[in-house]
Write a protein that holds these residues in place. Structure first.
Motif, mmCIF file in Angstrom:
data_model
loop_
_atom_site.group_PDB
_atom_site.id
_atom_site.type_symbol
_atom_site.label_atom_id
_atom_site.label_comp_id
_atom_site.label_asym_id
_atom_site.label_seq_id
_atom_site.Cartn_x
_atom_site.Cartn_y
_atom_site.Cartn_z
ATOM 1 N N ASN A 171 50.449 38.698 89.983
ATOM 2 C CA ASN A 171 51.630 39.194 89.270
ATOM 3 C C ASN A 171 52.608 39.868 90.225
ATOM 4 O O ASN A 171 53.821 39.625 90.165
ATOM 5 C CB ASN A 171 51.236 40.177 88.164
ATOM 6 N N TYR A 172 52.088 40.704 91.096
ATOM 7 C CA TYR A 172 52.949 41.388 92.063
ATOM 8 C C TYR A 172 53.650 40.367 92.961
ATOM 9 O O TYR A 172 54.856 40.444 93.182
ATOM 10 C CB TYR A 172 52.137 42.380 92.911
ATOM 11 N N LEU A 173 52.891 39.422 93.487
ATOM 12 C CA LEU A 173 53.481 38.412 94.369
ATOM 13 C C LEU A 173 54.514 37.576 93.628
ATOM 14 O O LEU A 173 55.551 37.220 94.194
ATOM 15 C CB LEU A 173 52.384 37.533 94.965
ATOM 16 N N SER A 174 54.249 37.278 92.377
ATOM 17 C CA SER A 174 55.202 36.526 91.562
ATOM 18 C C SER A 174 56.518 37.292 91.418
ATOM 19 O O SER A 174 57.599 36.704 91.511
ATOM 20 C CB SER A 174 54.602 36.249 90.188
ATOM 21 N N GLU A 175 56.419 38.579 91.196
ATOM 22 C CA GLU A 175 57.621 39.414 91.105
ATOM 23 C C GLU A 175 58.417 39.379 92.402
ATOM 24 O O GLU A 175 59.645 39.506 92.399
ATOM 25 C CB GLU A 175 57.238 40.856 90.766
ATOM 26 N N GLU A 176 57.724 39.189 93.503
ATOM 27 C CA GLU A 176 58.364 39.107 94.818
ATOM 28 C C GLU A 176 58.725 37.671 95.189
ATOM 29 O O GLU A 176 59.116 37.393 96.319
ATOM 30 C CB GLU A 176 57.441 39.710 95.891
ATOM 31 N N ARG A 177 58.558 36.755 94.225
ATOM 32 C CA ARG A 177 58.836 35.329 94.407
ATOM 33 C C ARG A 177 57.971 34.686 95.495
ATOM 34 O O ARG A 177 58.444 33.870 96.297
ATOM 35 C CB ARG A 177 60.314 35.095 94.687
#
Length: 128
Positions: free
Chosen positions: A42-48
């Motif tokens: 989720n965190y990485l997704s937020e950071e694209r």
């Protein structure tokens, strides 16, 4: 591993795999690690950033004693996560691209093996 006789390699591979096989009984740990992985994705997704989860190879001495249920649980978690999260899975565990001389011990790559994995991952990244 170069200095070990075949019977020693088999015994050490069995011992190492059985140590890991004992972890199957810890259901709460699986849940906790799944939760941690979800949070990371989720965190990485937020950071694209699309994460790549890599299942590294192991020697045949390890694989021969590795409980198949472990893979079932692993793939259940990965499939469950794939339904709601974006990531790429690279499964090299059973890869025929690795030979005994690529390993430091029964389930860890040496420098030669690490370079081989790095080159494989680079090719995968280039194709994305």
């Amino acid at each position: 591993m170069d200095d070990m006789e075949l019977s020693q390699k088999v015994a050490v591979g069995q011992q190492r795999a059985e140590q890991h096989n004992q972890l199957l009984v810890h259901n709460e740990t699986v849940k906790e690690n799944t939760h941690i992985l979800k949070n990371l994705i989720n965190y990485l997704s937020e950071e694209r950033i699309t994460p790549i989860v890599v299942a590294f190879p192991a020697t045949e001495y390890y694989q021969n004693f590795f409980d198949p249920e472990f893979k079932v649980v692993f793939y259940e978690v990965m499939h469950s996560l794939a339904n709601t999260h974006m990531f790429k899975l690279v499964d090299l565990f059973d890869s025929g691209d690795f030979v005994e001389s690529d390993f430091l011990d029964m389930d860890h790559l040496n420098e030669k093996g690490a370079i081989k994995v790095t080159n494989m991952l680079n090719r995968i990244l280039d194709s994305l």
